[in-house]
Design an enzyme around this catalytic site. Structure first.
Site, short mmCIF file in Angstrom:
data_model
loop_
_atom_site.label_atom_id
_atom_site.label_comp_id
_atom_site.label_asym_id
_atom_site.label_seq_id
_atom_site.Cartn_x
_atom_site.Cartn_y
_atom_site.Cartn_z
N LYS A 51 0.88 -1.24 0.00
CA LYS A 51 0.12 -0.05 -0.13
C LYS A 51 0.83 1.43 -0.02
O LYS A 51 0.58 2.21 -0.64
CB LYS A 51 -0.77 0.02 1.11
CG LYS A 51 -2.04 -0.93 1.05
CD LYS A 51 -2.77 -1.29 2.16
CE LYS A 51 -3.79 -2.62 2.00
NZ LYS A 51 -4.33 -3.14 3.16
N GLN A 95 -4.99 -2.30 9.08
CA GLN A 95 -4.74 -3.43 8.39
C GLN A 95 -5.22 -4.86 9.39
O GLN A 95 -4.96 -4.90 10.49
CB GLN A 95 -3.24 -3.79 8.34
CG GLN A 95 -2.71 -5.00 7.68
CD GLN A 95 -3.52 -4.96 6.05
OE1 GLN A 95 -3.27 -3.83 5.53
NE2 GLN A 95 -4.11 -6.15 5.86
N ASP A 118 -11.59 1.75 3.18
CA ASP A 118 -11.43 0.26 2.85
C ASP A 118 -13.31 -0.22 2.41
O ASP A 118 -13.41 -1.18 1.98
CB ASP A 118 -11.45 -0.50 4.21
CG ASP A 118 -9.98 -1.17 3.88
OD1 ASP A 118 -9.50 -1.37 2.84
OD2 ASP A 118 -9.38 -1.60 5.21
#
Ligand code: NAP
Length: 281
Positions: A51, A95, A118
């Site tokens: 990322k 995460q 997300d």
């Protein structure tokens, strides 16, 4: 036809980089993505590194914030509250998975929905199912983009999704439904799975078992999207849920692992970060 998520990602990232270049003059700064990594799970470290790399390619500011696995839920929620309040942070991602003593549901719900890149926040999930504007979750969004780019017509097609997780199976089923496919969702309790999957004109597999889908489960000419990321027990190499070598000759379109859905997930995260930045100006 093999759809290369890697190639499509490279094109999308190049186009985003051009757009982001214009932001400092237009808006005074570039988008900023904050990624929180708790602990040192090797897979999570590798995803977070990917990322950061993609952010650099696109020209987005990326802050990776690392915390020990011993961090308390309260401390993590306080960190999220700080990032929520920071006007210079546009996207926040925690995460997953998190250590067992921390509630993932609580953490996801604590992220400001306007910064939920997300697309996992309950308000975003509800909006998706109610056909309201929302941030689409990255993996399902990437899958639909790959199908569209490959020219796969989804309307009226029989689509079968194996897997019903909140992250992949359910949202990708909803997005296929929105494309007017007729969708069947299969899971671990599905009887006669091969009979179900053989009906699929579009088969999306998100299970997490190496080479689980064998050639006899796929009909001639099917479009096969492999979401799985596993280690091949024989070679130790990365592999999908689909036996690629056996199914590629039968499929009209197929995605490889690695180099398929994975890169598209990260690229859609970049897109979502830019969208949040622009929406919240
Ligand atoms: P998950 O939460 O573990 O869900 C797995 C799903 O597979 C469940 O719905 C489960 O059914 C179903 N399943 C398990 N065994 C089955 C069987 N024998 N027959 C039929 N269905 C079965 O996993 P996930 O988070 O959705 O992830 C799935 C895979 O995608 C993993 O390999 C993950 O690493 C990968 N992934 C990749 C990306 C990417 O960007 N490429 C992103 C996310 C995930 P039940 O519901 O009945 O238990």
């Amino acid at each position: 036809m093999i759809i290369s998520g890697k190639e499509l990602s490279a094109k999308m990232k190049a186009a985003m980089a051009e757009e982001v270049k214009t932001f400092p003059e237009k808006y005074g700064r570039v988008p900023h993505l904050a990624v929180i990594l708790v602990g040192d799970n090797p897979a999570s470290v590798s995803y977070v590194t990917g990322k950061a790399k993609a952010s650099a390619e696109v020209g987005i500011k990326n802050s990776t914030i690392r915390r020990e696995a011993t961090i308390t839920e309260e401390e993590l929620l306080a960190l999220i509250a700080e990032l929520n309040a920071d006007d210079e942070v546009d996207g926040i991602l925690v995460q997953l998975p998190l250590p067992k003593h921390i509630s993932e549901d609580k953490v996801i719900a604590a992220i400001d929905v306007k910064k939920d890149v997300d697309g996992f926040h309950p308000a975003n999930v509800a909006a998706l199912w109610q056909k309201q504007p929302c941030t689409l979750p990255c993996t399902p969004k990437g899958i639909i983009r790959m199908l569209q780019t490959a020219g796969v017509e989804m309307a009226g097609k029989e689509a079968v999704v194996i897997g019903r997780s909140n992250i992949v199976g359910l949202p990708v089923s909803k997005l296929l439904l929105d494309q007017n496919a007729t969708v069947t969702i299969a899971h671990s309790r599905t009887k006669n799975l091969a009979e179900v999957t053989r009906r699929a004109e579009i088969l999306v597999v998100a299970i997490g078992r190496p080479k689980f889908v064998t050639a006899d489960m796929v009909s001639e000419g099917a479009v096969v999207i492999d979401v799985g990321v596993n280690r091949d027990p024989e070679t130790g190499k990365l592999c999908g849920d689909v036996d690629f070598a056996a199914i590629e000759p039968k499929a009209s379109v197929i995605t490889p692992v690695p180099g398929g859905v994975g890169p598209m997930t990260i690229t859609c995260l970049m897109e979502n970060t830019i969208e949040c930045f622009l929406k919240n100006r």
